[in-house]
Write an enzyme that holds these catalytic residues in place. Structure first.
Site, PDB file in Angstrom:
ATOM      1  N   ASP A  67       0.714  -1.040  -0.002  1.00 16.02           N
ATOM      2  CA  ASP A  67      -0.118  -0.033   0.099  1.00 16.02           C
ATOM      3  C   ASP A  67       0.999   1.192   0.008  1.00 16.02           C
ATOM      4  O   ASP A  67       1.947   1.176   0.722  1.00 16.02           O
ATOM      5  CB  ASP A  67      -1.099  -0.136   1.231  1.00 16.02           C
ATOM      6  CG  ASP A  67      -0.489  -0.240   2.465  1.00 16.02           C
ATOM      7  OD1 ASP A  67      -0.038   0.743   3.022  1.00 16.02           O
ATOM      8  OD2 ASP A  67       0.017  -1.397   2.832  1.00 16.02           O
ATOM      9  N   GLU A  85      -7.695   4.957  11.843  1.00 20.12           N
ATOM     10  CA  GLU A  85      -6.857   4.325  13.041  1.00 20.12           C
ATOM     11  C   GLU A  85      -6.809   5.282  14.029  1.00 20.12           C
ATOM     12  O   GLU A  85      -5.982   4.882  15.414  1.00 20.12           O
ATOM     13  CB  GLU A  85      -5.366   4.677  12.513  1.00 20.12           C
ATOM     14  CG  GLU A  85      -5.098   3.895  11.044  1.00 20.12           C
ATOM     15  CD  GLU A  85      -3.605   4.494  10.462  1.00 20.12           C
ATOM     16  OE1 GLU A  85      -2.696   4.449  11.302  1.00 20.12           O
ATOM     17  OE2 GLU A  85      -3.343   4.313   9.247  1.00 20.12           O
TER      18      GLU A  85
END
Length: 309
Positions: free
Chosen positions: A108, A200
């Site tokens: 990613d 997150e």
């Protein structure tokens, strides 16, 4: 006339070298150096010539060196892997340990990796590990578009890398508006991986408020695309705030430098981000490395077949 003077006879030098030594009586004796005898070289036997020719043919053959290099490489790998967990060994090309048991791998990326040569990314391989897919950052919050998204989104598929786009979620902002912003930026097509929401942080809001906004984002994306988005998060954040709330959505979990992902078998995880320090050809910065939880058929079933817009 006076008589001609007599010529003093000139003593001739010997044509061979004299070496004088004394014998037992003290009188010198002369020793001559023996002449060298010429020796005629014998020709090599035919069998020896054939053997040397065959040896040179083998040594100059590229197949021989390929065999030697392969054997040496295997031996070095065996020596280097002594003491390592056979299910979690180091891959020198990627400069990380990679857990075994996974056949599909990916990365990613975002602006942090800079300009990427996707052709080099695709051709990189060590043993059976290569880059099959990439998740690419597209947006963040309500206004930020990753400056490298459009280039990565265009160039990665050209190189044969299967892609999915992700949005970095800010829970203090409207989930629905963040979803609209994401879909305005990303053109999702058949053959892509499902869109991803990266959650997150709480960003100074309560866990319940975060879940409300996240649910808005997920519902809007699924309604507009007909596809369930993937939720990306860290293992601790998942256990603290998400577990038991979004179990119907596929999970992508970050849990670094471990031989196994430490979650229950009931967890609906599809991707595991197991390292944040991989070295990839064509990328000048370290990269997150991921494994897919399934075989090629399961991976193909995850890809978007069609979109509703």
């Amino acid at each position: 006339m006076p008589p001609a003077p007599r010529k003093t006879p000139v003593s001739r030098k010997p044509t061979f070298r004299k070496i004088y030594e004394s014998d037992a009586s003290g009188r010198p004796r002369r020793k001559t150096t023996p002449r060298k005898r010429s020796t005629k070289k014998k020709p090599w036997p035919v069998w020896l010539k054939i053997s040397i020719a065959a040896l040179l043919l083998v040594l100059l053959s590229p197949f021989y060196y390929g065999y030697v290099i392969k054997g040496s490489s295997s031996t070095w790998r065996w020596i280097r892997d002594i003491g390592e967990d056979p299910n979690y060994r180091t891959y020198s090309s990627f400069d990380i340990k990679i857990p075994r048991g996974y056949g599909i791998h990916g990365i990613d990326v975002s602006y942090y990796q800079g300009k990427i040569d996707w052709k080099q990314v695709k051709t990189m391989k060590e043993d059976d590990v290569k880059i099959d897919f990439a998740f690419i950052k597209a947006t963040e919050g309500l206004f930020k578009v990753d400056p490298y998204f459009q280039r990565n989104w265009r160039e990665a598929p050209k190189a044969g890398v299967i892609c999915g786009a992700y949005h970095f979620f800010r829970p203090q902002k409207s989930g629905e508006w963040q979803a609209k912003f994401f879909l305005q930026t990303v053109k999702i097509e058949a053959g892509d991986l499902p869109p991803v929401v990266d959650i997150e942080e709480l960003n100074d809001v309560t866990a319940s408020k975060m879940r409300v906004q996240l649910a808005e984002f997920l519902n809007y994306i699924e309604k507009k695309t007909g596809v369930k988005p993937i939720i990306y998060t860290g293992l601790s954040f998942y256990k603290d705030y998400l577990q038991g709330h979004f179990d119907e959505y596929p999970l992508w979990i970050a849990h670094y430098h471990q031989p196994k992902l430490k979650v229950s078998k009931a967890t609906n995880w599809h991707f595991w981000q197991h390292s944040d320090k991989a070295r990839i050809s064509g990328i000048n910065h370290v990269v997150d490395f991921n494994a897919f939880n399934g075989d090629s058929l399961a991976f193909d079933n995850m890809l978007i077949k069609r979109t509703n817009f």
